[in-house]
Design an enzyme around this catalytic site. Sequence first.
Site, mmCIF file in Angstrom:
data_model
loop_
_atom_site.group_PDB
_atom_site.id
_atom_site.type_symbol
_atom_site.label_atom_id
_atom_site.label_comp_id
_atom_site.label_asym_id
_atom_site.label_seq_id
_atom_site.Cartn_x
_atom_site.Cartn_y
_atom_site.Cartn_z
ATOM 1 N N THR A 49 0.821 -1.210 0.000
ATOM 2 C CA THR A 49 0.000 0.000 0.000
ATOM 3 C C THR A 49 0.854 1.257 0.000
ATOM 4 O O THR A 49 0.373 2.334 -0.362
ATOM 5 C CB THR A 49 -0.922 0.026 1.231
ATOM 6 O OG1 THR A 49 -0.128 -0.214 2.404
ATOM 7 C CG2 THR A 49 -1.998 -1.037 1.141
ATOM 8 N N ASP A 50 2.130 1.138 0.389
ATOM 9 C CA ASP A 50 2.939 2.349 0.572
ATOM 10 C C ASP A 50 3.171 3.088 -0.736
ATOM 11 O O ASP A 50 2.998 4.299 -0.819
ATOM 12 C CB ASP A 50 4.248 2.039 1.292
ATOM 13 C CG ASP A 50 5.130 1.024 0.606
ATOM 14 O OD1 ASP A 50 4.647 0.298 -0.302
ATOM 15 O OD2 ASP A 50 6.322 0.935 0.980
ATOM 16 N N ALA A 137 14.646 -11.973 4.837
ATOM 17 C CA ALA A 137 13.479 -12.512 5.537
ATOM 18 C C ALA A 137 12.251 -11.612 5.450
ATOM 19 O O ALA A 137 11.219 -11.904 6.036
ATOM 20 C CB ALA A 137 13.818 -12.759 7.008
ATOM 21 N N GLY A 138 12.352 -10.509 4.736
ATOM 22 C CA GLY A 138 11.228 -9.593 4.680
ATOM 23 C C GLY A 138 11.112 -8.711 5.904
ATOM 24 O O GLY A 138 10.064 -8.127 6.159
ATOM 25 N N SER A 140 13.309 -6.189 6.356
ATOM 26 C CA SER A 140 13.939 -4.938 5.941
ATOM 27 C C SER A 140 15.366 -4.788 6.425
ATOM 28 O O SER A 140 15.770 -3.747 6.924
ATOM 29 C CB SER A 140 13.094 -3.738 6.408
ATOM 30 O OG SER A 140 13.398 -2.608 5.636
ATOM 31 N N SER A 142 17.900 -4.500 4.521
ATOM 32 C CA SER A 142 18.574 -3.507 3.678
ATOM 33 C C SER A 142 18.276 -2.092 4.160
ATOM 34 O O SER A 142 19.183 -1.248 4.239
ATOM 35 C CB SER A 142 18.149 -3.666 2.215
ATOM 36 O OG SER A 142 16.752 -3.485 2.057
ATOM 37 N N GLU A 174 17.313 3.504 -2.740
ATOM 38 C CA GLU A 174 16.728 2.211 -3.120
ATOM 39 C C GLU A 174 16.240 2.215 -4.575
ATOM 40 O O GLU A 174 16.506 1.290 -5.339
ATOM 41 C CB GLU A 174 15.547 1.882 -2.203
ATOM 42 C CG GLU A 174 15.940 1.292 -0.877
ATOM 43 C CD GLU A 174 16.226 -0.207 -0.969
ATOM 44 O OE1 GLU A 174 15.622 -0.891 -1.811
ATOM 45 O OE2 GLU A 174 17.069 -0.675 -0.197
ATOM 46 N N ASP A 186 9.415 1.137 4.994
ATOM 47 C CA ASP A 186 10.474 0.516 5.780
ATOM 48 C C ASP A 186 11.357 1.564 6.441
ATOM 49 O O ASP A 186 11.699 1.466 7.629
ATOM 50 C CB ASP A 186 11.316 -0.406 4.904
ATOM 51 C CG ASP A 186 10.501 -1.562 4.342
ATOM 52 O OD1 ASP A 186 9.369 -1.771 4.806
ATOM 53 O OD2 ASP A 186 11.003 -2.239 3.437
ATOM 54 N N TYR A 238 8.205 -7.878 -7.895
ATOM 55 C CA TYR A 238 7.807 -6.657 -7.197
ATOM 56 C C TYR A 238 7.474 -5.573 -8.212
ATOM 57 O O TYR A 238 6.443 -4.895 -8.118
ATOM 58 C CB TYR A 238 8.943 -6.215 -6.272
ATOM 59 C CG TYR A 238 8.605 -5.087 -5.335
ATOM 60 C CD1 TYR A 238 8.268 -5.338 -4.007
ATOM 61 C CD2 TYR A 238 8.641 -3.763 -5.748
ATOM 62 C CE1 TYR A 238 7.969 -4.307 -3.133
ATOM 63 C CE2 TYR A 238 8.337 -2.726 -4.892
ATOM 64 C CZ TYR A 238 8.008 -2.999 -3.587
ATOM 65 O OH TYR A 238 7.703 -1.967 -2.739
#
Length: 396
Positions: A49-50, A137-138, A140, A142, A174, A186, A238
């Site tokens: 949604t972001d 692992a999702g 965040s 990074s 990013e 994130d 993505y």
Amino acid sequence: MSAAPRPLTTPAVPPTTAELAGRFENEFGRLPDGVWQAPGRVNLIGEHTDYNEGFVLPFAIDKTARVAVGVRADSSVRLLSTYGDQGVFTTDLGNLDAAAAKGWTKYPLGVIWALQQRGITVPGLDLLLDSNVPLGAGLSSSHAIECAVISALNELTGAGLGPEEMVLATQQAENDFVGAPTGIMDQSASLRGSKGHAVFLDCRDQSVRLVPFEAEPAGLVMLVIDTKVSHSHADGGYASRRAACELGAEVLGVKALRDVKVGELEEASGLLDEVTFRRVRHVVTENDRVLQTVELLAAEGPGSIGALLDASHVSMRDDFEISSPELDLAVDTARANGAIGARMTGGGFGGAAIALTPLGAEQQVRTAVERAFSEAGFTAPDIFTVTPAAGAMRIS
């Protein structure tokens, strides 16, 4: 999309801050100018949604990336990590090249590049990274690196950037350096998190409201089930989801999918192809679930949101199609063994699931998920608890 095993694992026992500074001195011949840390995050609800200018509800977690940084007198940048076997990566401030960056180094280099794009003079530096945010692992990992680095450089350069501008700078790193078309969730959680709270973020205007979220006083625990299947935001899955959302907004004549209401979905179904409609339906209903979750947390507490977590996972599995067999098994097994709600978290195609679980059922859920993964022939998951923690800060 094929899932890949994770190439590196984080160290089981992170070094202390003093040990990290000592390692920096051994490697670079002097003590660092400081040590900064930034947390990973769990997204309680509000997935994809972001970048649609919608609503998200993440929280910073008690697992962090830490960077020891020392300013140099020349224009060299030297980067080293405490994990893996990559050695020192060296480049020059005038020659920042995303294509030449190796692994994790693209994240600090991207931050340096983004600050340069803002006219901020970044000095040469030595940097040592340590992180116990699980990789791929999702959670965040990074962005935790990027937020630790930008916190350090914001102070060392005297740039005086506020959190909103640091969020946008790391997003630019990013998007334009790393090549991952991510939104601002994130970074916002990592930079603006608060102990005992989730971060209710409006991604259109970056406004934030801290929402109390403490599971343990409510007799609950938040379990993270790391499937050990890596995902990457810098890939076609993505990007194709984001493109579908942009197409949906264009066809529906709105600035972003945030502007479409649940009651308008029936009309939208006649204007969009079947796949694009399902992508749109996920985002629209997920935004609504975020708003409902915020209301329920305020009125009734964490024990009231289980059904919304479940519905979020179904939407991501069926409409957005970003789950995986491992994630589905983790969610279904956790729910069948006592969790009051569970969902995959993060960008998808691997990574982790979360399970909001009564304290008395924690071990039952752990055992059942481990057994189910073994019986399915999947890599053994890593299961651990997280609590809402403070955001990025200097620690030494």
